[in-house]
Design a protein around this motif. Structure first.
Motif, PDB file in Angstrom:
ATOM      1  N   ASN A 128       0.827  -0.899  -0.005  1.00 19.18           N
ATOM      2  CA  ASN A 128      -0.054   0.099   0.013  1.00 19.18           C
ATOM      3  C   ASN A 128       0.762   1.233  -0.104  1.00 19.18           C
ATOM      4  OD1 ASN A 128      -2.321  -1.391   0.116  1.00 19.18           O
ATOM      5  ND2 ASN A 128      -3.508   0.215   1.189  1.00 19.18           N
ATOM      6  N   ASN A 129       2.127   1.247  -0.044  1.00 18.19           N
ATOM      7  CA  ASN A 129       2.865   2.268  -0.080  1.00 18.19           C
ATOM      8  C   ASN A 129       3.209   2.678  -1.626  1.00 18.19           C
ATOM      9  OD1 ASN A 129       3.831   3.901   2.568  1.00 18.19           O
ATOM     10  ND2 ASN A 129       3.786   1.672   2.702  1.00 18.19           N
ATOM     11  N   LEU A 130       2.440   3.389  -2.307  1.00 14.22           N
ATOM     12  CA  LEU A 130       2.493   3.490  -3.591  1.00 14.22           C
ATOM     13  C   LEU A 130       3.578   4.240  -4.090  1.00 14.22           C
ATOM     14  CD1 LEU A 130      -1.363   3.974  -4.474  1.00 14.22           C
ATOM     15  CD2 LEU A 130      -0.122   1.975  -4.165  1.00 14.22           C
ATOM     16  N   GLU A 131       4.195   5.187  -3.228  1.00 10.64           N
ATOM     17  CA  GLU A 131       5.372   5.803  -3.694  1.00 10.64           C
ATOM     18  C   GLU A 131       6.272   6.328  -2.314  1.00 10.64           C
ATOM     19  OE1 GLU A 131       6.326  10.346  -5.634  1.00 10.64           O
ATOM     20  OE2 GLU A 131       4.151   9.659  -5.306  1.00 10.64           O
ATOM     21  N   LEU A 132       7.463   5.870  -2.388  1.00  8.32           N
ATOM     22  CA  LEU A 132       8.440   6.063  -1.604  1.00  8.32           C
ATOM     23  C   LEU A 132       8.748   7.559  -1.648  1.00  8.32           C
ATOM     24  CD1 LEU A 132      10.930   3.185  -1.837  1.00  8.32           C
ATOM     25  CD2 LEU A 132       9.074   3.494  -0.055  1.00  8.32           C
ATOM     26  N   ARG A 133       9.335   8.029  -0.561  1.00  7.26           N
ATOM     27  CA  ARG A 133       9.651   9.626  -0.382  1.00  7.26           C
ATOM     28  C   ARG A 133      10.900   9.883  -1.197  1.00  7.26           C
ATOM     29  NH1 ARG A 133       7.278  10.751   5.424  1.00  7.26           N
ATOM     30  NH2 ARG A 133       4.890  10.787   4.864  1.00  7.26           N
ATOM     31  N   PHE A 134      11.778   9.007  -1.258  1.00  6.17           N
ATOM     32  CA  PHE A 134      12.950   8.787  -1.815  1.00  6.17           C
ATOM     33  C   PHE A 134      13.271   7.520  -2.157  1.00  6.17           C
ATOM     34  CE2 PHE A 134      13.209  11.862   1.795  1.00  6.17           C
ATOM     35  CZ  PHE A 134      13.586  12.849   1.177  1.00  6.17           C
ATOM     36  N   ASN A 135      14.184   7.206  -3.120  1.00  4.86           N
ATOM     37  CA  ASN A 135      14.604   5.843  -3.593  1.00  4.86           C
ATOM     38  C   ASN A 135      15.388   5.124  -2.854  1.00  4.86           C
ATOM     39  OD1 ASN A 135      16.957   7.013  -4.044  1.00  4.86           O
ATOM     40  ND2 ASN A 135      17.009   6.884  -6.313  1.00  4.86           N
ATOM     41  N   ASN A 136      16.132   5.763  -1.806  1.00  4.63           N
ATOM     42  CA  ASN A 136      16.809   5.197  -0.831  1.00  4.63           C
ATOM     43  C   ASN A 136      16.370   5.505   0.685  1.00  4.63           C
ATOM     44  OD1 ASN A 136      17.573   7.816  -0.730  1.00  4.63           O
ATOM     45  ND2 ASN A 136      19.730   7.362  -0.194  1.00  4.63           N
ATOM     46  N   GLU A 137      14.834   5.749   0.525  1.00  2.16           N
ATOM     47  CA  GLU A 137      14.187   5.985   1.935  1.00  2.16           C
ATOM     48  C   GLU A 137      14.717   5.146   2.874  1.00  2.16           C
ATOM     49  OE1 GLU A 137       9.888   7.217   3.828  1.00  2.16           O
ATOM     50  OE2 GLU A 137       9.849   6.869   1.521  1.00  2.16           O
ATOM     51  N   LEU A 138      14.770   3.843   2.876  1.00  6.79           N
ATOM     52  CA  LEU A 138      15.062   2.883   4.096  1.00  6.79           C
ATOM     53  C   LEU A 138      16.429   3.256   4.794  1.00  6.79           C
ATOM     54  CD1 LEU A 138      12.582   1.729   2.429  1.00  6.79           C
ATOM     55  CD2 LEU A 138      13.302  -0.520   3.201  1.00  6.79           C
ATOM     56  N   ALA A 139      17.442   3.316   3.800  1.00  3.70           N
ATOM     57  CA  ALA A 139      18.666   3.700   4.085  1.00  3.70           C
ATOM     58  C   ALA A 139      18.769   5.051   5.094  1.00  3.70           C
ATOM     59  CB  ALA A 139      19.711   3.470   3.212  1.00  3.70           C
ATOM     60  N   ARG A 140      17.861   5.831   4.455  1.00  6.96           N
ATOM     61  CA  ARG A 140      18.072   7.340   5.204  1.00  6.96           C
ATOM     62  C   ARG A 140      17.163   7.267   6.576  1.00  6.96           C
ATOM     63  NH1 ARG A 140      17.216  12.301   0.963  1.00  6.96           N
ATOM     64  NH2 ARG A 140      17.941  11.344  -0.829  1.00  6.96           N
ATOM     65  N   HIS A 141      16.309   6.228   6.521  1.00  5.36           N
ATOM     66  CA  HIS A 141      15.723   5.957   7.952  1.00  5.36           C
ATOM     67  C   HIS A 141      16.257   5.326   8.788  1.00  5.36           C
ATOM     68  CE1 HIS A 141      12.144   5.642  10.823  1.00  5.36           C
ATOM     69  NE2 HIS A 141      12.783   4.515  11.095  1.00  5.36           N
ATOM     70  N   LYS A 142      17.452   4.466   8.370  1.00 12.86           N
ATOM     71  CA  LYS A 142      18.501   3.963   9.262  1.00 12.86           C
ATOM     72  C   LYS A 142      19.292   5.097   9.785  1.00 12.86           C
ATOM     73  CE  LYS A 142      17.454  -0.419   9.985  1.00 12.86           C
ATOM     74  NZ  LYS A 142      17.605  -0.965  11.418  1.00 12.86           N
ATOM     75  N   LEU A 143      19.708   5.981   8.928  1.00 17.00           N
ATOM     76  CA  LEU A 143      20.506   7.056   9.378  1.00 17.00           C
ATOM     77  C   LEU A 143      19.728   8.018  10.408  1.00 17.00           C
ATOM     78  CD1 LEU A 143      22.611   9.088   6.626  1.00 17.00           C
ATOM     79  CD2 LEU A 143      22.059  10.059   8.756  1.00 17.00           C
ATOM     80  N   LEU A 144      18.417   8.271   9.936  1.00 17.90           N
ATOM     81  CA  LEU A 144      17.705   8.886  11.159  1.00 17.90           C
ATOM     82  C   LEU A 144      17.761   8.266  12.489  1.00 17.90           C
ATOM     83  CD1 LEU A 144      14.027  10.236  10.591  1.00 17.90           C
ATOM     84  CD2 LEU A 144      14.537   9.195  12.728  1.00 17.90           C
TER      85      LEU A 144
END
Length: 463
Positions: A247-263
């Motif tokens: 259901n997540n039709l669009e990621l906010r960034f193509n590397n959003e998951l790595a950026r969240h790990k950085l967060l």
């Protein structure tokens, strides 16, 4: 970034539900005085107990970072900590009426937006930095986890994640000086793999999780019956899988998951309690590795702090000699345990005691193996502290200082005849109503012999 400490210009409030508990949460972040650090305050509990946001108090990292102090805890603190610390807030008190912070949309976007809109206020106190001088490494080889800290003049992070996932692939993210955290990192949402959902639910977790506050990664085809089951779990009749995400039709960034790990890493690194001047390289980091590395770093800082800050030169005149000390302190031989003060300012004092075989306590402690009693080392540190606090009154000879509390006493090296004890006392907070709280250390050469936190009150002597 400013070299002065900062706090918020005004309180900011948030409401939402806890990711794992599912309970409704109200949270208000309030400005705080310099050197307060970031502290959570459980206003739903009697006495409003406080939990300092420090790695010393981390008790669980299974699906977020949880801190606990004196039996009181607060969990999933990494997102709000990441936003506060990275955007420059050094001091804040976070009032919260539940055991978990609100998950919001699974990112730190709302936190960051409110902090930026409210603005920061510069304070008088200097920021505390840990300057990295040599490479430091933390690894968990069997999990492919590595965090390496390199010397640098500024703080930066380069991060890599690889979960052997055909959907996620290899992802990289960076955070460099000058990057806008609010734009680049804060909007990135937490994520979970579909195969992790059922176990988490069976563990009574993610009660507040839904498809609006988490990215769900789907690795393999999902049978129709499982899809129907998911519709019931999330109470959504239109669940579908798009591009490997539920259901997540669009990621906010193509590397959003790595950026969240950085967060998350930025939030966990904030638990060191001081800022870092160094360059971070991280591979597959997580809350456990992040916070354990901060514990390791804190041990390094403490070890470096176990050396005298001030150098005693016997050739230089004393700031206060024994006659001046006798004028300030009510103690007299054989209980006057400070011989000389060679440094003193508004927040610190340093002095010495020459330990000789003529000390009366050596007669019984111990006749064949003379050792200075630990309680007298503590008393000597307290007398040294008294000189610093009595400087604040115009007629110190008419006052005495009395112990109120002694905490964290550690004896690390015995003191024997022939040693010169060097005392270093640092005020931990401003003196209020005649009460002083200090960090006290005693050294023999460069070896820490004793340390303690002392609280005392200045009282006027009765005529």
């Amino acid at each position: 970034m400013s070299n002065k400490q900062q706090t918020l210009k005004a309180p900011i409030s948030f409401s939402g539900k806890g990711l794992h508990t599912g309970v409704s949460v109200n949270m208000t972040i309030r400005p705080a005085q310099a050197d307060r650090g970031i502290v959570f305050r459980r206003i739903d509990l009697e006495g409003c107990p406080e939990i300092p946001a420090l790695c010393d108090y981390v008790v669980d990292t299974s699906r977020g970072t949880t801190i606990e102090h004196a039996g009181n805890r607060v969990s999933t603190i990494e997102h709000v900590m990441s936003a506060l610390w990275t955007l420059g807030v050094d001091n804040a008190v976070i009032d919260i009426d539940a055991a978990e912070t609100p998950i919001m949309d699974g990112s730190a976007r709302e936190y960051a937006r409110a902090i930026v809109e409210t603005g920061l206020e510069e304070q008088e106190a200097e920021r505390k930095y840990f300057q990295v001088t040599e490479k430091m490494v933390y690894t968990i080889p069997e999990k492919g986890v590595a965090i390496i800290l390199f010397p640098d003049d500024e703080f930066s992070v380069s991060l890599h994640v690889d979960y052997n996932s055909k959907i996620i692939g290899n992802q990289y993210a960076t955070f460099n000086p000058g990057d806008d955290f609010s734009v680049k990192i804060a909007p990135c949402r937490t994520f979970v793999f579909l195969h992790e959902l059922e176990p988490l639910m069976k563990m009574n977790l993610i009660k507040g999780g839904d498809l609006d506050n988490a990215i769900v990664v789907v690795e393999n085809p999902v049978p129709d019956d499982q899809l129907e089951h998911l519709k019931k779990i999330f109470n959504k009749p239109d669940i579908r899988i798009t591009g490997g995400y539920l259901n997540n039709l669009e990621l906010r960034f193509n590397n959003e998951l790595a950026r969240h790990k950085l967060l998350d890493l930025l939030g966990d690194f904030a638990l060191l309690g001081q800022r870092i001047k160094g360059r971070v390289w991280a591979t597959r980091p997580g809350h456990f590795a992040n916070t354990e590395f901060m514990r390791q770093l804190k041990r390094t800082i403490r070890k470096a702090g176990e050396k005298p800050r001030y150098y005693y030169d016997c050739r230089k005149p004393a700031l206060y000699d024994i006659n001046a000390i006798r004028h300030m302190l009510p103690h007299r031989p054989p209980f006057l345990l400070v011989d000389r003060i060679f440094h003193c300012d508004e927040t610190s004092v340093a002095g010495i005691k020459n330990v000789t075989m003529n000390e009366p306590f050596f007669v019984g402690h111990f006749p064949e193996e003379p050792v200075m009693p630990g309680v007298l080392i503590v008393e000597a540190m307290a007398q040294c502290s008294g000189i610093m606090v009595l400087r604040s009154v115009p007629d110190p000879e008419n006052y005495s200082t009395y112990f109120m509390k002694i905490d964290g006493v550690k004896f690390k090296h015995k003191v024997v005849p022939g040693d010169t004890l060097q005392f270093e006392i640092h005020l931990l907070e401003p003196i209020r109503r005649g009460v002083a709280l200090v960090e006290a250390k005693a050294f023999v050469g460069e070896t820490l012999a004793c340390e303690a936190t002392l609280m005392a009150q200045i009282v006027k002597n009765k005529k």
